[in-house]
Design a protein around this motif. Structure first.
Motif, PDB file in Angstrom:
ATOM      1  N   LEU A 139      37.739  39.065  33.149  1.00 59.43           N
ATOM      2  CA  LEU A 139      37.394  37.644  33.243  1.00 59.43           C
ATOM      3  C   LEU A 139      37.286  36.999  31.866  1.00 59.43           C
ATOM      4  O   LEU A 139      37.732  35.864  31.669  1.00 59.43           O
ATOM      5  CB  LEU A 139      36.082  37.471  34.004  1.00 59.43           C
ATOM      6  N   ALA A 140      36.696  37.705  30.904  1.00 54.76           N
ATOM      7  CA  ALA A 140      36.579  37.156  29.544  1.00 54.76           C
ATOM      8  C   ALA A 140      37.963  36.863  28.972  1.00 54.76           C
ATOM      9  O   ALA A 140      38.173  35.836  28.312  1.00 54.76           O
ATOM     10  CB  ALA A 140      35.826  38.134  28.643  1.00 54.76           C
ATOM     11  N   GLY A 141      38.914  37.756  29.243  1.00 57.49           N
ATOM     12  CA  GLY A 141      40.283  37.534  28.783  1.00 57.49           C
ATOM     13  C   GLY A 141      40.923  36.343  29.463  1.00 57.49           C
ATOM     14  O   GLY A 141      41.632  35.552  28.837  1.00 57.49           O
ATOM     15  N   LEU A 142      40.663  36.207  30.765  1.00 57.14           N
ATOM     16  CA  LEU A 142      41.214  35.072  31.502  1.00 57.14           C
ATOM     17  C   LEU A 142      40.666  33.754  30.969  1.00 57.14           C
ATOM     18  O   LEU A 142      41.413  32.769  30.841  1.00 57.14           O
ATOM     19  CB  LEU A 142      40.882  35.215  32.993  1.00 57.14           C
ATOM     20  N   LEU A 143      39.378  33.707  30.635  1.00 54.05           N
ATOM     21  CA  LEU A 143      38.789  32.479  30.087  1.00 54.05           C
ATOM     22  C   LEU A 143      39.377  32.164  28.715  1.00 54.05           C
ATOM     23  O   LEU A 143      39.585  30.988  28.383  1.00 54.05           O
ATOM     24  CB  LEU A 143      37.266  32.630  30.000  1.00 54.05           C
ATOM     25  N   THR A 144      39.656  33.190  27.925  1.00 52.16           N
ATOM     26  CA  THR A 144      40.314  32.973  26.629  1.00 52.16           C
ATOM     27  C   THR A 144      41.707  32.400  26.833  1.00 52.16           C
ATOM     28  O   THR A 144      42.132  31.464  26.150  1.00 52.16           O
ATOM     29  CB  THR A 144      40.403  34.292  25.843  1.00 52.16           C
ATOM     30  N   GLN A 170      42.560  36.876  40.918  1.00 51.30           N
ATOM     31  CA  GLN A 170      41.592  36.758  42.012  1.00 51.30           C
ATOM     32  C   GLN A 170      41.867  37.805  43.094  1.00 51.30           C
ATOM     33  O   GLN A 170      40.939  38.426  43.635  1.00 51.30           O
ATOM     34  CB  GLN A 170      41.658  35.359  42.620  1.00 51.30           C
ATOM     35  N   LYS A 171      43.129  38.022  43.382  1.00 51.59           N
ATOM     36  CA  LYS A 171      43.504  38.995  44.410  1.00 51.59           C
ATOM     37  C   LYS A 171      43.068  40.401  44.030  1.00 51.59           C
ATOM     38  O   LYS A 171      42.669  41.194  44.885  1.00 51.59           O
ATOM     39  CB  LYS A 171      45.019  38.945  44.618  1.00 51.59           C
ATOM     40  N   ASN A 173      40.534  41.057  41.973  1.00 50.66           N
ATOM     41  CA  ASN A 173      39.100  41.085  41.675  1.00 50.66           C
ATOM     42  C   ASN A 173      38.336  40.265  42.718  1.00 50.66           C
ATOM     43  O   ASN A 173      37.833  39.176  42.437  1.00 50.66           O
ATOM     44  CB  ASN A 173      38.836  40.542  40.270  1.00 50.66           C
ATOM     45  N   LYS A 174      38.250  40.810  43.912  1.00 51.74           N
ATOM     46  CA  LYS A 174      37.668  40.065  45.030  1.00 51.74           C
ATOM     47  C   LYS A 174      36.170  39.819  44.855  1.00 51.74           C
ATOM     48  O   LYS A 174      35.599  38.943  45.500  1.00 51.74           O
ATOM     49  CB  LYS A 174      37.938  40.804  46.344  1.00 51.74           C
ATOM     50  N   GLY A 175      35.522  40.574  43.980  1.00 53.23           N
ATOM     51  CA  GLY A 175      34.095  40.392  43.773  1.00 53.23           C
ATOM     52  C   GLY A 175      33.752  39.241  42.839  1.00 53.23           C
ATOM     53  O   GLY A 175      32.567  38.942  42.620  1.00 53.23           O
ATOM     54  N   ILE A 176      34.769  38.594  42.290  1.00 47.07           N
ATOM     55  CA  ILE A 176      34.565  37.466  41.369  1.00 47.07           C
ATOM     56  C   ILE A 176      35.149  36.202  41.989  1.00 47.07           C
ATOM     57  O   ILE A 176      36.277  36.219  42.487  1.00 47.07           O
ATOM     58  CB  ILE A 176      35.253  37.720  40.013  1.00 47.07           C
ATOM     59  N   ASP A 177      34.386  35.109  41.954  1.00 43.72           N
ATOM     60  CA  ASP A 177      34.928  33.816  42.368  1.00 43.72           C
ATOM     61  C   ASP A 177      35.529  33.178  41.112  1.00 43.72           C
ATOM     62  O   ASP A 177      34.849  32.503  40.347  1.00 43.72           O
ATOM     63  CB  ASP A 177      33.824  32.923  42.948  1.00 43.72           C
ATOM     64  N   VAL A 178      36.808  33.436  40.890  1.00 42.73           N
ATOM     65  CA  VAL A 178      37.446  33.059  39.635  1.00 42.73           C
ATOM     66  C   VAL A 178      37.461  31.546  39.439  1.00 42.73           C
ATOM     67  O   VAL A 178      37.167  31.047  38.343  1.00 42.73           O
ATOM     68  CB  VAL A 178      38.887  33.617  39.565  1.00 42.73           C
TER      69      VAL A 178
END
Length: 447
Positions: A139-144, A170-171, A173-178
């Motif tokens: 997720l940190a990489g995705l935000l970057t 998202q597919k 990492n189902k535990g994260i609401d991206v």
């Protein structure tokens, strides 16, 4: 010294091709230092069709792991990654390697990848590393990624980003609401807000399947008249009845316009012309020009026939042109034992990758239509000079089907850069009753 240079030259040639000889040379000459050659193969993806063949990172990484200078090689590649400005396929290749280094414990790899990624907004630096940064940092990489891409979106109002990358994450990492995480971060970050707005407005989805049209005489004739007929598969060409094919042949014989003749011959390159082929042969014997593909399609339409006059034209053109690739279909239906020497001579005319790739299509077609053990020499010549994994696979299939696949090439196949060839290797070994040694591969990748 000369022997050492020759070994390194062989190694680099194999590396550029993507064949497994590199692994065998590395094993045979453990004292040889192939570091410079490996770095060259890491900085540039030498595959001919890099989009279709994909990254060769696993292939290169296997060589790195076996090298006695592994740390030095990895450091060199990561340093070059940070300063390399262009060549997307090479950059993508290096970013893939950075991920592999990171997973193996290289603590500098993530920093190097992030450093290059943050340069994406600078002039002259080609954009790269999105997927790899996300793979390493989650997720940190995705935000970057969202922030850096968002900057470019605000800078260029005509630019946009679709939701494919976020939806894929998202597919997995189902535990994260991206989308929720992006929305929260966007409240205090205008760049991520621009990114979120763009992917929301440009949702990615699989293209809808269009209902395939059933081809008919009327449809093809209509497209030819409207200058919209470009391609038809053999399967679709065979949807026409014999009577419809004859009507198109009659129309072709009446046609005087050369461009429309070409369009008719595009059709007859997929299905046999139902009448005497002499009118097509007259066109095939004409002067080939860059402005027209009339001669090319006439030649292709003659592959269904076996006349001696067609063979005579084939031999004439192959002797006349240094690169006679467009005339190879003339041999498809007229091939004779002994022609392998001619085709081998043609294959040996140049080692240039573009040249080899241009002739491989026709030679493959000839030997698929004419199974023979004599295919060995010309196909081995092409194998030793071609950097296209997709066509290398087909060549190896033909050699194997004709029972002339050498032990040397078979041993190289287990380490080939193209995954389908490694799968073919295991299939051949299994069929022959010799199970593949488990030490030759790991998780479907070369070592």
């Amino acid at each position: 010294m000369n022997e050492e240079l020759d070994i390194k030259k062989r190694f680099l040639n194999s590396l550029k091709l993507g064949t497994g000889e590199t692994y065998l040379l590395q094993k045979e000459y453990p004292k040889a230092d192939f570091s410079r050659q490996i770095v060259k193969g890491a900085v540039q993806n030498f595959a001919y069709d890099r989009q279709s063949e994909g990254s060769r990172a696993n292939y290169i990484y296997g060589l790195i792991k076996k090298s006695k200078n592994r740390q030095k090689i990895e450091q060199s590649i990561l340093s070059k990654l940070q300063v390399k400005k262009s060549d997307w396929y090479g950059l993508d290749h290096m970013c893939d390697l950075a991920v592999l280094f990171h997973k193996a414990g290289n603590q500098y790899a993530k920093e190097a990848l992030r450093s290059r990624f943050e340069k994406n907004g600078l002039d002259e630096y080609e954009f790269c590393g999105q997927d790899q940064l996300i793979e390493i940092e989650g997720l940190a990489g995705l935000l970057t990624v969202a922030e850096v891409v968002g900057k470019t979106l605000l800078k260029d109002q005509g630019d946009w980003e679709d939701s494919y990358r976020v939806d894929s994450f998202q597919k997995k990492n189902k535990g994260i609401d991206v989308y929720l995480e992006l929305e929260k971060t966007s409240r205090n970050n205008k760049y991520i807000k621009a990114y979120l707005t763009s992917i929301t407005q440009n949702k990615w989805g699989l293209p809808r399947k269009r209902k395939a049209k059933i081809f008919s005489y009327s449809l093809i004739k209509e497209r030819i008249e409207a200058d919209k007929f470009r391609f038809i598969s053999e399967e679709k060409a065979n949807e026409l009845s014999d009577e419809e094919v004859k009507r198109l042949a009659e129309d072709f014989l009446r046609e005087k316009d050369k461009y429309k003749q070409e369009l008719f011959l595009r059709f007859f390159s997929k299905i046999k012309f139902p009448f005497e082929y002499k009118p097509i042969l007259n066109i095939a014997g004409g002067t080939d020009t860059r402005k027209s593909r009339l001669v090319e399609f006439a030649v292709d339409a003659l592959k269904f026939f076996g006349g001696e006059d067609i063979r005579k034209l084939a031999l004439q053109k192959i002797a006349e042109y240094k690169n006679p690739s467009i005339y190879f279909p003339l041999l498809t239906g007229t091939y004779r034992e002994g022609d392998s020497s001619l085709l081998n001579e043609v294959a040996n005319r140049s080692r240039n990758f573009d040249y080899i790739h241009s002739i491989v299509f026709g030679i493959i077609d000839i030997y698929q239509a004419n199974p023979t053990k004599a295919c060995k020499a010309p196909l081995e010549t092409i194998y030793s000079a071609m950097n296209c994994g997709l066509h290398r696979y087909t060549i190896l299939k033909i050699l194997e089907e004709n029972q002339v696949l050498s032990n040397k090439i078979l041993s190289e196949m287990q380490f080939d850069s193209y995954s389908e060839i490694r799968i073919l290797y295991r299939s051949i070994r299994k069929t022959s009753g010799n199970q593949v040694d488990g030490s030759t591969s790991v998780s479907g990748s070369v070592i």
